[in-house]
Design a protein around this motif. Structure first.
Motif, PDB file in Angstrom:
ATOM      1  N   CYS A  66       0.820  -1.233   0.000  1.00  0.00           N
ATOM      2  CA  CYS A  66       0.000   0.000   0.000  1.00  0.00           C
ATOM      3  C   CYS A  66       0.841   1.264   0.000  1.00  0.00           C
ATOM      4  O   CYS A  66       0.482   2.243  -0.648  1.00  0.00           O
ATOM      5  CB  CYS A  66      -0.854   0.177   1.241  1.00  0.00           C
ATOM      6  SG  CYS A  66      -1.680  -1.169   1.895  1.00  0.00           S
ATOM      7  N   ASP A 121      -2.548  -5.333  -1.909  1.00  0.00           N
ATOM      8  CA  ASP A 121      -3.061  -5.254  -0.545  1.00  0.00           C
ATOM      9  C   ASP A 121      -4.456  -4.632  -0.598  1.00  0.00           C
ATOM     10  O   ASP A 121      -4.667  -3.609  -1.251  1.00  0.00           O
ATOM     11  CB  ASP A 121      -2.096  -4.381   0.297  1.00  0.00           C
ATOM     12  CG  ASP A 121      -2.433  -4.406   1.786  1.00  0.00           C
ATOM     13  OD1 ASP A 121      -3.597  -4.082   2.141  1.00  0.00           O
ATOM     14  OD2 ASP A 121      -1.547  -4.728   2.586  1.00  0.00           O
ATOM     15  N   ARG A 123      -6.018  -2.834   1.217  1.00  0.00           N
ATOM     16  CA  ARG A 123      -6.120  -1.448   1.688  1.00  0.00           C
ATOM     17  C   ARG A 123      -5.774  -0.430   0.608  1.00  0.00           C
ATOM     18  O   ARG A 123      -5.881   0.781   0.834  1.00  0.00           O
ATOM     19  CB  ARG A 123      -5.258  -1.274   2.946  1.00  0.00           C
ATOM     20  CG  ARG A 123      -5.808  -2.109   4.111  1.00  0.00           C
ATOM     21  CD  ARG A 123      -4.815  -2.268   5.228  1.00  0.00           C
ATOM     22  NE  ARG A 123      -3.675  -3.102   4.828  1.00  0.00           N
ATOM     23  CZ  ARG A 123      -2.656  -3.419   5.629  1.00  0.00           C
ATOM     24  NH1 ARG A 123      -2.644  -2.960   6.875  1.00  0.00           N
ATOM     25  NH2 ARG A 123      -1.680  -4.178   5.195  1.00  0.00           N
TER      26      ARG A 123
END
Ligand code: 4GX
Length: 233
Positions: A66, A121, A123
């Motif tokens: 991220c 990821d 996120r």
């Protein structure tokens, strides 16, 4: 104001040929749009340029981190006062349609995010305003999808295509496939050009083309007519 398209990618060199050639190349040289490539590697947190790691919980493949991506998006954002729509290319996104292309072409700035590796990821998702897919198949990265988005969007910008092609876009806007086209010779390997196209009767030609577009759409893409696709899909 001309549309600015930012691309965040680990492989900026992939875009060279596409952005230099043909209609896209001309549009960029004429300043009808601007494409700015940013290498995600430049936003790695270490000197080795690490942008991926093994997935927590185990499993195959590498996962995009991220942090480099958020840093890249924020840095790219800061290069221009326009906020920009952040678009993540992924098979999990909304399927790209000509309607969405028209929407994107009307914006001031797009920031296209191309991931590589097996995944990213989870996120990363909130950094995107929109997730787009160019189709239900798996590529090695988001670069080819980003090029498809750029190509489809730029051809709609004012002055990029002739007036003629602008009208052709409307036939797809009507939700139909293109009618068949012919040029010389009048006969090729036993295949003749339909007589109506040589008749000079413009009303008859328009009617034939409308008919062909409808028949072809029904035969090949019933889904575009709002009907269920047939057994072949
Ligand atoms: N339509 N791919 C995305 C995965 C990935 C890795 C890291 C973001 C970060 C695709 C498609 C597509 C392959 C692009 C897997 N994404 N994208 N990449 N079809 O297949 O848009």
């Amino acid at each position: 104001m001309t549309l600015r398209i930012d691309v965040i990618t680990l492989f900026p060199e992939m875009f060279g040929g596409v952005l230099a050639s043909s209609i896209l190349g001309r549009a960029l040289r004429e300043g009808r749009t601007e494409v700015v490539l940013t290498n995600l590697r430049d936003f790695a947190g270490d000197k080795r340029g690490t942008v991926d790691d093994k997935p927590f919980g185990g499993g195959p493949g590498m996962v995009l981190l991220c942090e480099p991506l958020y840093r890249a998006v924020e840095a790219v954002r800061g290069q221009d006062s326009r906020r920009g729509l952040v678009v993540l290319l992924t098979p999990q996104g909304e399927r790209l349609t000509q309607g969405r292309v028209r929407d994107l072409a009307g914006r001031e700035r797009l920031i296209l995010v191309c991931g590589h590796y097996e995944g990213f990821d989870e996120r990363i998702r909130p950094v995107a305003d929109l997730e787009l897919s160019v189709g239900d198949y798996v590529l090695t990265g988001g670069e080819l999808p980003a090029m498809a988005v750029i190509d489809a969007v730029v051809r709609l910008l004012p002055g990029v295509l002739g007036a003629e092609d602008g009208t052709r876009e409307e036939s797809f806007a009507a939700g139909l496939l293109e009618y068949p086209q012919y040029t010389r010779p009048r006969e090729f390997r036993g295949m003749a050009v339909p007589d109506v196209l040589l008749s000079g009767n413009h009303a008859a030609i328009a009617a034939w083309r409308a008919d062909q577009a409808k028949a072809r759409t029904r035969a090949r893409r019933r889904d575009l007519l709002g009907e269920a696709p047939d057994a072949d899909g």
